[in-house]
Design a protein around this motif. Structure first.
Motif, PDB file in Angstrom:
ATOM      1  N   THR A 171       9.127 -12.409   7.685  1.00  0.00           N
ATOM      2  CA  THR A 171       8.776 -12.147   6.421  1.00  0.00           C
ATOM      3  C   THR A 171      10.074 -11.685   5.661  1.00  0.00           C
ATOM      4  O   THR A 171      10.247 -12.058   4.669  1.00  0.00           O
ATOM      5  CB  THR A 171       7.798 -10.610   6.361  1.00  0.00           C
ATOM      6  N   LEU A 172      11.243 -10.908   6.385  1.00  0.00           N
ATOM      7  CA  LEU A 172      12.394 -10.823   5.826  1.00  0.00           C
ATOM      8  C   LEU A 172      13.133 -11.940   5.607  1.00  0.00           C
ATOM      9  O   LEU A 172      13.902 -12.033   4.481  1.00  0.00           O
ATOM     10  CB  LEU A 172      13.075  -9.545   6.452  1.00  0.00           C
ATOM     11  N   HIS A 195      11.962 -15.020   4.884  1.00  0.00           N
ATOM     12  CA  HIS A 195      11.707 -15.547   3.658  1.00  0.00           C
ATOM     13  C   HIS A 195      12.132 -14.807   2.150  1.00  0.00           C
ATOM     14  O   HIS A 195      12.339 -15.420   1.323  1.00  0.00           O
ATOM     15  CB  HIS A 195      10.087 -15.499   3.751  1.00  0.00           C
ATOM     16  N   ASP A 196      12.005 -13.586   2.351  1.00  0.00           N
ATOM     17  CA  ASP A 196      12.577 -12.717   1.301  1.00  0.00           C
ATOM     18  C   ASP A 196      13.766 -13.093   0.825  1.00  0.00           C
ATOM     19  O   ASP A 196      14.198 -13.017  -0.355  1.00  0.00           O
ATOM     20  CB  ASP A 196      12.434 -11.181   1.586  1.00  0.00           C
ATOM     21  N   ASP A 244      13.795 -16.770  -0.441  1.00  0.00           N
ATOM     22  CA  ASP A 244      13.199 -16.775  -1.561  1.00  0.00           C
ATOM     23  C   ASP A 244      13.672 -15.836  -2.875  1.00  0.00           C
ATOM     24  O   ASP A 244      12.800 -15.547  -4.039  1.00  0.00           O
ATOM     25  CB  ASP A 244      11.764 -16.706  -1.573  1.00  0.00           C
ATOM     26  N   ARG A 275      13.882 -12.753  -3.033  1.00  0.00           N
ATOM     27  CA  ARG A 275      13.140 -11.424  -3.273  1.00  0.00           C
ATOM     28  C   ARG A 275      14.129 -10.324  -2.818  1.00  0.00           C
ATOM     29  O   ARG A 275      14.064  -8.936  -3.255  1.00  0.00           O
ATOM     30  CB  ARG A 275      11.930 -11.355  -2.587  1.00  0.00           C
ATOM     31  N   LEU A 276      14.773 -10.653  -1.825  1.00  0.00           N
ATOM     32  CA  LEU A 276      16.042  -9.925  -1.345  1.00  0.00           C
ATOM     33  C   LEU A 276      17.168 -10.793  -1.785  1.00  0.00           C
ATOM     34  O   LEU A 276      17.626 -11.499  -1.094  1.00  0.00           O
ATOM     35  CB  LEU A 276      16.093  -9.598   0.288  1.00  0.00           C
ATOM     36  N   ASP A 306      21.728  -6.917  -2.486  1.00  0.00           N
ATOM     37  CA  ASP A 306      20.728  -5.946  -2.512  1.00  0.00           C
ATOM     38  C   ASP A 306      20.685  -5.020  -1.303  1.00  0.00           C
ATOM     39  O   ASP A 306      21.418  -5.499  -0.211  1.00  0.00           O
ATOM     40  CB  ASP A 306      19.479  -6.676  -2.425  1.00  0.00           C
ATOM     41  N   ILE A 312      11.630  -0.888   4.413  1.00  0.00           N
ATOM     42  CA  ILE A 312      11.162  -1.886   4.883  1.00  0.00           C
ATOM     43  C   ILE A 312       9.790  -1.890   5.617  1.00  0.00           C
ATOM     44  O   ILE A 312       8.903  -2.326   5.461  1.00  0.00           O
ATOM     45  CB  ILE A 312      12.177  -2.859   5.663  1.00  0.00           C
ATOM     46  N   ARG A 327       6.914  -0.890   3.486  1.00  0.00           N
ATOM     47  CA  ARG A 327       6.336  -1.901   2.673  1.00  0.00           C
ATOM     48  C   ARG A 327       5.498  -2.993   3.657  1.00  0.00           C
ATOM     49  O   ARG A 327       4.689  -3.528   3.488  1.00  0.00           O
ATOM     50  CB  ARG A 327       7.612  -2.798   2.292  1.00  0.00           C
ATOM     51  N   ARG A 370      15.333 -15.320  -9.776  1.00  0.00           N
ATOM     52  CA  ARG A 370      14.447 -14.258  -8.899  1.00  0.00           C
ATOM     53  C   ARG A 370      13.392 -13.647 -10.088  1.00  0.00           C
ATOM     54  O   ARG A 370      12.342 -13.641  -9.874  1.00  0.00           O
ATOM     55  CB  ARG A 370      15.051 -13.301  -8.345  1.00  0.00           C
TER      56      ARG A 370
END
Length: 235
Positions: free
Chosen positions: A21-22, A24-25, A28, A30-31, A35, A42, A45, A230
């Motif tokens: 998940t992280l 991909h974040d 993509d 999202r992170l 950041d 985390i 979330r 983003r």
């Protein structure tokens, strides 16, 4: 016995899930580079404990995506263009070697068969070309990996995949430019034509120029553009 194995496997599964998940974040946006976040944020979330999150974060640190800050949690590593250049140059060496192998007489008896899936994507009528930059970035990545895989050396293909992954975030940004999309279709088609003609020198020169253009385009990427992309994806 079964329950004991289940207890052992569960944290590993949670850590792998958090890692995926992280990652991909990060890829993509999202992170984004720069950041900051904490393990607690985390964990909340993802709705898991901090233990699998910590394991996932240290794994991403080892891969070069994150930095640990003892007092301020974690930081997504800023873009390092010198490091990106290194991975581009590594890809260029591996891909040119693969192209020469594909063009070598007798080594690949039927390059058309090996490259047909790529021809089906890149040698199409302009009206059939995709304008979806995100999807096309994935296809471009697959083009380069499939070229190396077609040469038949699994170890080189593994190293190439790892290098390709490290530049994925900026390659996706590169494909937000329409002119890069049109040029990529033309360049990929020309590379494939040269390989099918077993013209190793021309294929290698075209591939090196293609990678060089991409590398130069990456140098123009700014954090403003990254954050704008983003925001557009989140809208």
């Amino acid at each position: 016995m079964d329950s004991a194995f289940a207890v052992i496997d569960t944290p590993r599964s949670l850590a792998d899930s958090a890692y995926g998940t992280l990652k991909h974040d990060i890829l993509d946006f999202r992170l984004a580079p720069g950041d900051r976040f904490t393990e607690t944020e985390i964990a909340e979330r993802l709705r898991v404990s901090r233990t699998p999150v910590r394991e996932a974060l240290f794994r991403l640190e080892r891969e070069g995506y994150l930095e640990v800050r003892q007092r301020n949690g974690w930081l997504v590593k800023p873009l390092d263009f010198d490091t990106l250049d290194h991975f581009y140059e590594l890809r260029s060496v591996l891909e040119i070697a693969a192209v020469r192998a594909l063009c070598a007489p007798g080594q690949i008896p039927d390059p058309l068969r090996a490259l047909q899936p790529l021809l089906d994507v890149w040698r199409v009528d302009p009206a059939q070309r995709s304008g979806n930059g995100e999807w096309l970035a994935e296809l471009d990545e697959r083009f380069h990996m499939d070229l190396v895989a077609a040469a038949g050396n699994p170890e080189i293909a593994r190293v190439h995949r790892a290098a390709t992954e490290r530049i994925r975030i900026v390659r996706r940004l590169d494909f937000t430019q329409s002119e890069r999309i049109d040029r990529t279709y033309a360049e990929h088609g020309a590379i494939l034509d040269a390989i099918l003609a077993r013209d190793a020198e021309r294929a290698a020169a075209l591939l090196q120029a293609h990678i060089g253009d991409s590398q130069a385009a990456v140098r123009k990427i700014t954090l403003h553009r990254l954050y704008a992309t983003r925001r557009a994806q989140a809208a």
